[in-house]
Write a protein that holds these residues in place. Structure first.
Motif, PDB file in Angstrom:
ATOM      1  N   THR A  20       0.836  -1.206   0.000  1.00  0.00           N
ATOM      2  CA  THR A  20       0.000   0.000   0.000  1.00  0.00           C
ATOM      3  C   THR A  20       0.871   1.257   0.000  1.00  0.00           C
ATOM      4  N   ILE A  21       1.910   1.248   0.816  1.00  0.00           N
ATOM      5  CA  ILE A  21       2.822   2.398   0.898  1.00  0.00           C
ATOM      6  C   ILE A  21       3.511   2.624  -0.447  1.00  0.00           C
ATOM      7  N   PHE A  22       3.966   1.552  -1.081  1.00  0.00           N
ATOM      8  CA  PHE A  22       4.632   1.676  -2.379  1.00  0.00           C
ATOM      9  C   PHE A  22       3.669   2.251  -3.421  1.00  0.00           C
ATOM     10  N   GLN A  23       2.393   1.860  -3.360  1.00  0.00           N
ATOM     11  CA  GLN A  23       1.413   2.418  -4.293  1.00  0.00           C
ATOM     12  C   GLN A  23       1.255   3.913  -4.062  1.00  0.00           C
ATOM     13  N   ARG A  24       1.139   4.303  -2.785  1.00  0.00           N
ATOM     14  CA  ARG A  24       0.965   5.723  -2.477  1.00  0.00           C
ATOM     15  C   ARG A  24       2.182   6.547  -2.878  1.00  0.00           C
ATOM     16  N   MET A  25       3.368   5.988  -2.715  1.00  0.00           N
ATOM     17  CA  MET A  25       4.600   6.713  -3.033  1.00  0.00           C
ATOM     18  C   MET A  25       4.927   6.649  -4.524  1.00  0.00           C
ATOM     19  N   GLY A  26       4.162   5.862  -5.272  1.00  0.00           N
ATOM     20  CA  GLY A  26       4.388   5.776  -6.711  1.00  0.00           C
ATOM     21  C   GLY A  26       5.490   4.828  -7.112  1.00  0.00           C
ATOM     22  N   SER A  36       6.833  -5.007  -7.121  1.00  0.00           N
ATOM     23  CA  SER A  36       5.912  -5.574  -6.143  1.00  0.00           C
ATOM     24  C   SER A  36       6.715  -6.197  -5.008  1.00  0.00           C
ATOM     25  N   ILE A  37       6.066  -6.330  -3.881  1.00  0.00           N
ATOM     26  CA  ILE A  37       6.690  -6.954  -2.721  1.00  0.00           C
ATOM     27  C   ILE A  37       6.469  -8.456  -2.876  1.00  0.00           C
ATOM     28  N   ALA A  38       7.522  -9.193  -3.185  1.00  0.00           N
ATOM     29  CA  ALA A  38       7.399 -10.634  -3.427  1.00  0.00           C
ATOM     30  C   ALA A  38       7.229 -11.400  -2.122  1.00  0.00           C
ATOM     31  N   ALA A  39       7.996 -11.017  -1.102  1.00  0.00           N
ATOM     32  CA  ALA A  39       7.924 -11.721   0.182  1.00  0.00           C
ATOM     33  C   ALA A  39       8.548 -10.862   1.272  1.00  0.00           C
ATOM     34  N   VAL A  40       8.156 -11.135   2.505  1.00  0.00           N
ATOM     35  CA  VAL A  40       8.769 -10.497   3.669  1.00  0.00           C
ATOM     36  C   VAL A  40       9.083 -11.594   4.664  1.00  0.00           C
ATOM     37  N   LYS A  41      10.336 -11.704   5.041  1.00  0.00           N
ATOM     38  CA  LYS A  41      10.778 -12.701   6.020  1.00  0.00           C
ATOM     39  C   LYS A  41      11.183 -11.974   7.298  1.00  0.00           C
ATOM     40  N   MET A  42      10.575 -12.364   8.401  1.00  0.00           N
ATOM     41  CA  MET A  42      10.840 -11.736   9.692  1.00  0.00           C
ATOM     42  C   MET A  42      11.841 -12.571  10.489  1.00  0.00           C
ATOM     43  N   THR A  43      12.683 -11.883  11.274  1.00  0.00           N
ATOM     44  CA  THR A  43      13.557 -12.595  12.199  1.00  0.00           C
ATOM     45  C   THR A  43      12.715 -13.078  13.379  1.00  0.00           C
ATOM     46  N   PRO A  44      13.202 -14.062  14.138  1.00  0.00           N
ATOM     47  CA  PRO A  44      12.411 -14.586  15.265  1.00  0.00           C
ATOM     48  C   PRO A  44      12.013 -13.530  16.298  1.00  0.00           C
ATOM     49  N   GLY A  73      13.665   6.136   5.318  1.00  0.00           N
ATOM     50  CA  GLY A  73      13.108   6.820   6.480  1.00  0.00           C
ATOM     51  C   GLY A  73      11.631   7.109   6.307  1.00  0.00           C
ATOM     52  N   GLU A  74      11.283   7.594   5.145  1.00  0.00           N
ATOM     53  CA  GLU A  74       9.891   7.907   4.830  1.00  0.00           C
ATOM     54  C   GLU A  74       9.028   6.640   4.810  1.00  0.00           C
ATOM     55  N   ILE A  75       9.582   5.573   4.235  1.00  0.00           N
ATOM     56  CA  ILE A  75       8.853   4.302   4.161  1.00  0.00           C
ATOM     57  C   ILE A  75       8.633   3.740   5.559  1.00  0.00           C
TER      58      ILE A  75
END
Length: 132
Positions: A20-26, A36-44, A73-75
């Motif tokens: 959503t943020i990437f869409q708003r920021m263009g 596009s955001i393919a994946a997000v991997k979080m640390t434990p 920073g903005e993101i």
């Protein structure tokens, strides 16, 4: 080590909000290509997120990744607004290029070439059999 259910949930949340943020920021449609955001991997500990970006028809992928990092920073600030109620701390974001799409296109080209070569070989053997 396998991701826990919580890591997957937070990863999905971060992925949706970043999209959503990437869409708003263009950032989603640039220079005739798409990101596009393919994946997000979080640390434990849920304090770091590895964000994998898929870039389609973007010529300078490294340059684009640099532009995104310049606006980190903005993101992150915008992400904090969106997930602040659900997370104690906004995770540190690290962006990576996801080359899966490039790999798929490369494999399609290889298969197409194999098919063409195979049909040429069959065509040659058919003409040899006809002359006998």
């Amino acid at each position: 080590m396998q991701e826990t259910k919580r890591q997957k949930q937070i990863g999905q949340l971060v992925q949706e909000e970043l999209s959503t943020i990437f869409q708003r920021m263009g950032f989603n449609v640039l220079e005739g290509g798409m990101i596009s955001i393919a994946a997000v991997k979080m640390t434990p500990d849920l304090l770091e997120a590895k964000v994998y970006l898929s870039m389609f028809q973007i010529k300078d992928k490294d340059g684009m990744l640099e532009r995104i990092n310049e606006r980190m920073g903005e993101i992150k600030k915008e992400l904090g607004r969106q997930v602040g109620k659900q997370l104690r701390r906004v995770p540190e974001l690290t962006f990576f290029l996801d080359d899966t799409l490039d790999y798929v296109f490369k494999m399609e080209e290889v298969f197409k070439k194999i098919k063409e070569d195979d049909s040429k070989i069959k065509g040659d053997s058919d003409t040899k059999n006809d002359t006998k």
